[in-house]
Each structure stands twice: as C-alpha cells, then as structure tokens.
Design an enzyme around this catalytic site. Sequence first.
Site, short mmCIF file in Angstrom:
data_model
loop_
_atom_site.label_atom_id
_atom_site.label_comp_id
_atom_site.label_asym_id
_atom_site.label_seq_id
_atom_site.Cartn_x
_atom_site.Cartn_y
_atom_site.Cartn_z
N GLU A 139 -7.26 0.46 -4.41
CA GLU A 139 -7.21 0.37 -2.94
C GLU A 139 -8.52 -0.15 -2.32
OE1 GLU A 139 -5.79 4.28 -1.95
OE2 GLU A 139 -3.82 3.81 -2.78
N LYS A 147 2.36 11.47 -3.28
CA LYS A 147 1.42 10.70 -4.11
C LYS A 147 0.48 11.63 -4.88
CE LYS A 147 -1.89 6.94 -3.35
NZ LYS A 147 -2.30 5.98 -2.34
N ASP A 155 0.88 -1.17 0.00
CA ASP A 155 0.00 0.00 0.00
C ASP A 155 0.92 1.22 0.00
OD1 ASP A 155 -1.64 2.12 0.60
OD2 ASP A 155 -2.36 1.32 2.52
N ASP A 184 -13.27 4.59 1.58
CA ASP A 184 -11.82 4.63 1.83
C ASP A 184 -11.35 6.08 1.84
OD1 ASP A 184 -9.09 4.36 1.84
OD2 ASP A 184 -8.95 3.15 0.03
#
Length: 636
Positions: free
Chosen positions: A169, A70, A8, A192
């Site tokens: 994800e 990211k 992850d 999420d």
Amino acid sequence: MSLIVGIDLGTTNSLVAVVEAGIPYVMADADGRRLTPSVVHFAADGSTLVGEPARRVRALYPKSTFYSVKRFMGRRAREISASEREVDYPLEGDGAETIRLLGPQRAFSPEEISAEVLRKLKADAEASMGQPVERAVITVPAYFNDGQRQATLRAGEMAGWKVERIINEPTAAALAYGLDRLREKSKIAVYDLGGGTFDLSILELNEGIFQVLSTNGNTRLGGDDFDAAIVGHLAGEILARHGLDVLADPALRARLREAAEAAKIRLSNEMEAEILLPFLTPSVSYQRVLTRAELENLTLAVVQRTRAHCLRALADAKLEPSALDQVVLVGGQTRMPLVRQMVGEWFCCVEFEATSGSIRLGTEFHRPEGPMLNTSQNPDEAVALGAAIQGAILSGGISNMLLLDITPLSLGLETFGGLMNVIIPRNSTIPLKAGEVFTTAVDHQKAMMIHVLQGERERAKDNWSLGKFTIDFASAAKGVARVGVQYEIDANGVLHVLARDLQTMKETVVQLKSAVDVADADVQRMVEESVEHAWEDLSARRWIEASLRAKETISATRQGLADCGAELGEDQRAGIESALQQIESMLAQAEQSTGGVGDPKLLKEAHTVLDQATQPLADLMMDKAAEAMLSKRGLI
Ligand code: AMP
C-alpha cells in the site's frame, strides 16, 4: 494488452481505480460512490448486501454483518488477541485452525467475505468501463506476511479477478505521489495510517524509478484502535452513570462504536462533537459532547505507537529525518489533526539545540532543512490510484516508471541447535533469489528437515513458521551430504523454495501454498518482540553456539579418553573428568531451566578449563596420529 485496474482492499473501505490517457482516477459505483465500505451483510432470507447498504444495517444486525475482516486474513485462531476478537459477529476456530467468521447459515473464511467486496468492485468497474474487466493489481499492507498475501490472492481469484500483482500500500501511494514528479530525485517517507493497519515506507525517487529503501509497520494498528479507545471510555461512563454495560450487548456496542467513529471524524474539522444515543434501553439514553482535546487525550498513546515504526524504518534506510524531502500522509486516519501534528514534529520540526543551526520560531525550534509534511494526496484514494498506475505499468500503458519494492521480513531456515539462519534479509529488493548450501550435522543422517521461517528473531521457535519439508539422501558421515537451498521471492512478495541434494542433484520444489496452514506465531508480535528481546536473543544465540562447540569437544574428549586415556597419568585423567563433569552439568542445568539457555560466558570459561585439562590428551593423540602417518609411509 488488456486493461489492468488497481484495487485498494481496505479494512474500512475498498476502491477500484484505472488509468486512462495517462491519468489515474477512482471509478464510482452506480450511486456515484467511490468508496465501497468493506462490509458484507447476510440477511435471514439468504440475500447478501455488500458495501454501503451493508454498512447501514450493521448496527441493526451486528451478528450477521462482517466488517474489518482484513485483520483476520491469513491468520490462525491462536494468533488473534482478545482485543482483536472484539468484533460484533461471532468467530469460530481454535488453536492452529484458521479463523472463521460465523454467519447465519454457515461459517466463512475471511477470504470469502473479502471476495464479496471484490466481486462488487468488479461489477462496478465493468459497469463504469462498459466492458468486461478481469485483470487487477491488489494492494496489501507492506507488513503483510506470506500467508496474508496469499489469502488476498485467493480472495481476488474467488471473486473472478486475474490478480496480476500484489503490491504494498505505501508503495502504491508513492507511485500516485510520484506520477507528476518523474524528473525529480528525492527521498520520501509514506506514513500510511488506515482503518486497521499502519505502514511507514521510505523510498528513493530517481527519474521515474521508485526504489523502496525500507519499510516497517504494524498490521494491527489503525483507525479501529482510535475508535476502541473512545468506545472504552464512553462505555465506562455509561456504566458509571446508568449502570448499563454496553459492551456486553453486541447491538449496543455496535451503536456506540458507530457514534464514536462519527464523532472522531467530525472532530478532525470541529472542536466539539455531540454524541447522542437515544434509548439504549427503554429507560436509558446517553448524550454528551466530546471535545477535540478529550479525543486527543484518549488517543495520544495510539498515535505514539506509530513512532517506533518510523524510527526503525529510518534506521533501516540509514537516514536521518532531515535527509527526507517529503513525508506523504495517506490513509483516512491521517486526517486527524493530532496525527498530522505529531508526525510533523517527529519528522520535520524536531526540537534540537540552537547550536546545531536551527532557527527559533515562536516557542518551538524548527529545522529549516527538514522534510515537508505532504498532505496533497487524497488519503482515501492514493493507494488505489497507485495500484492503477502499477496496473498501467504492467499492461504497457505507462512506460517511464519502474517500481523496485522490498520484502518487509527476513526469510530463513532452522539450523542445528534451533537457530534461525537468514537467507534473505528484510528490506531486500524483490523479486530476488538467494541460496545457501547446508550439510548434515551428525553421522549417518538420512534426511534433512528444511523448516522455512520468516521473522527477525534469533531462535527458530520465536519466528513465523511458513512450512517444513524433508530431503532424503543416502546416509554418510556428517558433513558429506550437501543440500543447496534456494529461496525465491516473486514480484508479489510470495516465497517459493527449492532444495537440491547436491550429490544426486535431485530437486525438491516447494510452493508454500499458504502460511495459513502452517503459520506458528504472529508476525507482528514477533517483530515487535525482536526489538524488545534483542539482548536476550543475542545471548540465546551465543549460548546455543557455545553449547554446540562444547558438545563437540565433549564428544571428541570422550572418544580420546576411550582410545588412549590409559596412557595418561592418574591426575591428568582426573583433571579431564572433573572438567567434563563441570561442563556437562552446566549444559544439563541449562536444558532444565526455562528457555533452555544458560550463561554463555560461564560456559566459555568451563570450555577453556576443559581445553586446558585435555591438553596432554590432545598432545598424545597428535603424537599417535603423526606416528601412524610416518609408519604408513614406511619412515619409521
Ligand atoms: P482507510 O483504511 O484509509 O479507508 O481509513 C479508514 C480510517 O480512517 C477509519 O478508521 C476512519 O474512521 C478514519 N477516518 C476517515 N476519515 C477521517 C477523518 N476525517 N478524521 C479522522 N479519521 C478519519
């Protein structure tokens, strides 16, 4: 088959997990830490710190410590908003250039920084397993576009990983959730909310088959926005109280952000958190108590921004909230009580009329048949565990689970008139191939430009441009040359395009290397706008289609007038000319207007007037064509 681990690669933290004897677990580093902060520091002496040591020096060396990288992966400079640029380190790049992060010695691509984190995870995994580990499944937000996925693949490869699969994800989190429920049939939503991104995916679980039904989200919405809301408020207070502009100084801003995040996290368990910032300057120290109620006031709007995505995912899956069995919460930010409460209200305890079968509980209406809010997953670890499960599925370690994921955004190409022609609609199950045959729109066209697009807008220019290439062919009358275009989305969600000239069968295969090099617009903005501009887009499409038809009629009428206009009466010719002028001036006016679009209804009316005026001309041309045919056959 050798081991495949799951990674992850998070905005805030990264983790690596593995499945052993059918059980997934997160590996710890030498210090026993399972979460590696996604932070990289370049020291003045040329050394590099990664993870927790880098996080610790972040406030001390804000300009040479990279975090939340990211959010920059696979993106061009012009797509990055002013608020996203509010990081403590300097950024480099303009317009269409890919964004770069300016270090003490040189500039870095976001992939290079992520590769540092991935390299550390590799070393930790190898130390933990006592053997070389090379193969990995890496997760990305479901809403990452083609370019962002490819940037992630590159980061993995730079770090020495063989990236076996990129998975979404929330889908990974669903695998972790479903591992113990392989006999069940159920529908779940995975909510999420991580450090930088938000995804909502809806899945159907059916005896080990995990079918994603829909996904929606925002790659620029997460815990960072909660922190920014607190920072903005406190900075305003410090300015008012002490006349000190904390936001103007990167080191002070970094300290304030750290304190704000720490207070936010504490307020998930407590009602009050003290914020203490001694010696912001030799004469200014700042202290205050932040209450949970204050935090909730400051961040309510951020939580509410996730709602529209939930509603869209439900609509795409054609489900009511009550059709879900569970709403699984993952991502560190879902630990916040307000997030849990709001999501619970939206999905489970929606107020509704007593007449529709609700039961009254206290002051709220609760729906007995609503889904359960599931917080059983460790919100930090579920995604990495799911990635490890997918790794075990690929390596043969787990054989009774199958994942069927989808592509989050529609893929298509630009057609005549600047419209988007969808070839693969969003929410299609991947991997898949789909194609269409296109033909030329004008006579003697020697080449066809294939402009590959991703997005939900009607007009090509409003979508994300993934690349352009040209197919050449021998020129012919319009509609004769034909090109077959095939799109293939692989299991990583990455697109491959093939075009074939159907006359010569010559093939052009295009691997869109990177949307980074070619992307035109920002996908998230675009998707949000697709809803916002739905009516406007629809009317633009109607206009473009009506204007293409009108132009065809105009050109046929002009040709008809040249061929046999002399045989018409004076009035008839004048009628046609006036109708032509009216429609042509309408088209010209629209072309000059902003957006190049006029009123399709008025255009259709003008077209009808032209059709009526040209009726005698059309009759005349039909008569002539019939006469010519009969005479050719020797009948007259
Ligand atoms: P992730 O990307 O899933 O690691 O999530 C990281 C985000 O979750 C960061 O913005 C953290 O500040 C936030 N976070 C972590 N723990 C908590 C907590 N207990 N309460 C609220 N937010 C948290």
